[in-house]
Design an enzyme around this catalytic site. Structure first.
Site, PDB file in Angstrom:
ATOM      1  N   CYS A   1       9.466 -10.511  -1.408  1.00  0.00           N
ATOM      2  CA  CYS A   1       8.473  -9.896  -0.509  1.00  0.00           C
ATOM      3  C   CYS A   1       7.090 -10.385  -0.895  1.00  0.00           C
ATOM      4  O   CYS A   1       6.775 -10.484  -2.084  1.00  0.00           O
ATOM      5  CB  CYS A   1       8.561  -8.377  -0.640  1.00  0.00           C
ATOM      6  SG  CYS A   1       7.374  -7.490   0.378  1.00  0.00           S
ATOM      7  N   LEU A   2       6.256 -10.678   0.097  1.00  0.00           N
ATOM      8  CA  LEU A   2       4.897 -11.150  -0.183  1.00  0.00           C
ATOM      9  C   LEU A   2       4.058 -10.078  -0.876  1.00  0.00           C
ATOM     10  O   LEU A   2       3.025 -10.386  -1.459  1.00  0.00           O
ATOM     11  CB  LEU A   2       4.212 -11.598   1.119  1.00  0.00           C
ATOM     12  CG  LEU A   2       4.773 -12.886   1.754  1.00  0.00           C
ATOM     13  CD1 LEU A   2       4.111 -13.145   3.103  1.00  0.00           C
ATOM     14  CD2 LEU A   2       4.580 -14.085   0.836  1.00  0.00           C
TER      15      LEU A   2
ATOM     16  N   HIS B   1      14.279  -5.611   6.488  1.00  0.00           N
ATOM     17  CA  HIS B   1      13.230  -5.623   5.467  1.00  0.00           C
ATOM     18  C   HIS B   1      11.875  -5.229   6.071  1.00  0.00           C
ATOM     19  O   HIS B   1      11.158  -4.385   5.524  1.00  0.00           O
ATOM     20  CB  HIS B   1      13.168  -7.027   4.840  1.00  0.00           C
ATOM     21  CG  HIS B   1      12.109  -7.200   3.794  1.00  0.00           C
ATOM     22  ND1 HIS B   1      12.401  -7.464   2.476  1.00  0.00           N
ATOM     23  CD2 HIS B   1      10.749  -7.163   3.884  1.00  0.00           C
ATOM     24  CE1 HIS B   1      11.256  -7.566   1.792  1.00  0.00           C
ATOM     25  NE2 HIS B   1      10.240  -7.400   2.632  1.00  0.00           N
ATOM     26  N   GLU B   2      11.541  -5.828   7.228  1.00  0.00           N
ATOM     27  CA  GLU B   2      10.227  -5.581   7.828  1.00  0.00           C
ATOM     28  C   GLU B   2      10.136  -4.180   8.446  1.00  0.00           C
ATOM     29  O   GLU B   2       9.096  -3.522   8.354  1.00  0.00           O
ATOM     30  CB  GLU B   2       9.897  -6.651   8.874  1.00  0.00           C
ATOM     31  CG  GLU B   2       9.829  -8.083   8.331  1.00  0.00           C
ATOM     32  CD  GLU B   2       8.944  -8.243   7.100  1.00  0.00           C
ATOM     33  OE1 GLU B   2       7.971  -7.484   6.948  1.00  0.00           O
ATOM     34  OE2 GLU B   2       9.263  -9.122   6.276  1.00  0.00           O
TER      35      GLU B   2
ATOM     36  N   HIS C   1       9.386  -1.701   5.881  1.00  0.00           N
ATOM     37  CA  HIS C   1       7.951  -1.650   5.554  1.00  0.00           C
ATOM     38  C   HIS C   1       7.223  -0.622   6.430  1.00  0.00           C
ATOM     39  O   HIS C   1       6.316   0.077   5.965  1.00  0.00           O
ATOM     40  CB  HIS C   1       7.295  -3.015   5.795  1.00  0.00           C
ATOM     41  CG  HIS C   1       7.326  -3.930   4.621  1.00  0.00           C
ATOM     42  ND1 HIS C   1       6.803  -3.601   3.388  1.00  0.00           N
ATOM     43  CD2 HIS C   1       7.810  -5.191   4.476  1.00  0.00           C
ATOM     44  CE1 HIS C   1       6.960  -4.612   2.546  1.00  0.00           C
ATOM     45  NE2 HIS C   1       7.572  -5.601   3.188  1.00  0.00           N
TER      46      HIS C   1
ATOM     47  N   GLN D   1       1.183  -4.532   5.295  1.00  0.00           N
ATOM     48  CA  GLN D   1       0.946  -5.462   4.183  1.00  0.00           C
ATOM     49  C   GLN D   1      -0.441  -6.093   4.236  1.00  0.00           C
ATOM     50  O   GLN D   1      -0.884  -6.674   3.242  1.00  0.00           O
ATOM     51  CB  GLN D   1       2.015  -6.558   4.166  1.00  0.00           C
ATOM     52  CG  GLN D   1       3.409  -6.021   3.837  1.00  0.00           C
ATOM     53  CD  GLN D   1       4.425  -7.141   3.823  1.00  0.00           C
ATOM     54  OE1 GLN D   1       5.005  -7.471   4.846  1.00  0.00           O
ATOM     55  NE2 GLN D   1       4.647  -7.749   2.671  1.00  0.00           N
TER      56      GLN D   1
ATOM     57  N   GLY E   1       8.395 -13.241   6.919  1.00  0.00           N
ATOM     58  CA  GLY E   1       8.116 -12.019   7.657  1.00  0.00           C
ATOM     59  C   GLY E   1       6.942 -11.283   7.041  1.00  0.00           C
ATOM     60  O   GLY E   1       6.654 -11.440   5.848  1.00  0.00           O
TER      61      GLY E   1
END
Ligand code: CO
Length: 154
Positions: free
Chosen positions: A88-89, A130-131, A134, A51, A46
Site C-alpha cells: 500500500c502506498l 483493498h481500495e 480504505h 490517502q 490504486g
C-alpha cells in the site's frame, strides 16, 4: 493537475470512514486527476481519496493497463478466494499475504455521476477490495495472514 502528498500509516485520518460524493463537479474532477498523477508517481496500482487526505468515497485504479475511476463504489457480488501479497502506498515498506475473493463485482459512478457495474478477477478483484477497504478506514495490514510464509516453508 498536481501530485498530492500521500498520508502514511499512523495518521488517524486513514482510520476514518469516507463520505459519499454528491457533487460531480470540477472539484471532483481535479481530485481524480491529481489522484491519478499521484498514483502513477508512486508506482501504485490504486489510490483512495483518504490517502491524499480527502474523506470522500473516490478511488482510482491502474491494473493490467486499465485505468479506472470509481466514485461511491460498493461491492455487490463476490466469489471464491485467493491469497496473495499486497502492499500500500500508505504503508511504505510493508508487504503481506491477504486473503481476498477471487472475483468481485462493483457498482460505482463515473466522474459525471453515471452508474456502472464492473467485474474484476485476480489482481483487479484484490485491488477493488483493498481500495474500498480504505473508504471504510481499513488497511491491508489489518488483514495480513501473518504466518502464511512460515506455514509454506514447513
Ligand atoms: Co492502499
Amino acid at each position: 493537475m498536481a501530485i498530492r502528498n500521500i498520508v502514511q500509516e499512523g495518521d488517524e485520518i486513514l482510520r476514518k470512514k469516507s463520505k459519499p460524493v454528491h457533487d460531480f463537479d470540477e472539484k471532483l474532477w481535479e481530485l481524480l486527476d491529481d489522484m491519478k498523477d499521484t498514483m502513477v508517481k508512486g508506482d501504485g496500482i490504486g489510490l483512495a481519496a483518504v490517502q491524499v487526505g480527502i474523506l470522500r468515497r473516490v478511488v482510482v485504479l491502474d491494473v493490467n493497463n486499465m485505468k479506472l475511476e470509481l466514485v461511491n463504489p460498493t461491492i455487490i457480488d463476490q466469489y471464491g478466494e485467493q491469497i496473495n501479497q499486497e502492499g500500500c502506498l500508505s504503508c511504505k515498506g510493508k508487504w503481506g499475504y491477504v486473503k481476498r475473493p477471487k472475483e468481485v463485482t462493483v457498482k460505482a459512478q463515473d466522474r459525471y455521476g453515471n452508474e456502472f457495474v464492473i467485474t474484476g478477477v485476480d489482481l483487479l478483484a484484490r485491488a477493488f477490495c483493498h481500495e474500498i477497504d480504505h473508504l471504510d478506514g481499513v488497511l491491508f495490514v489489518d488483514k495480513i495472514i501473518k504466518d502464511y510464509k512460515e506455514k509454506k516453508k514447513k
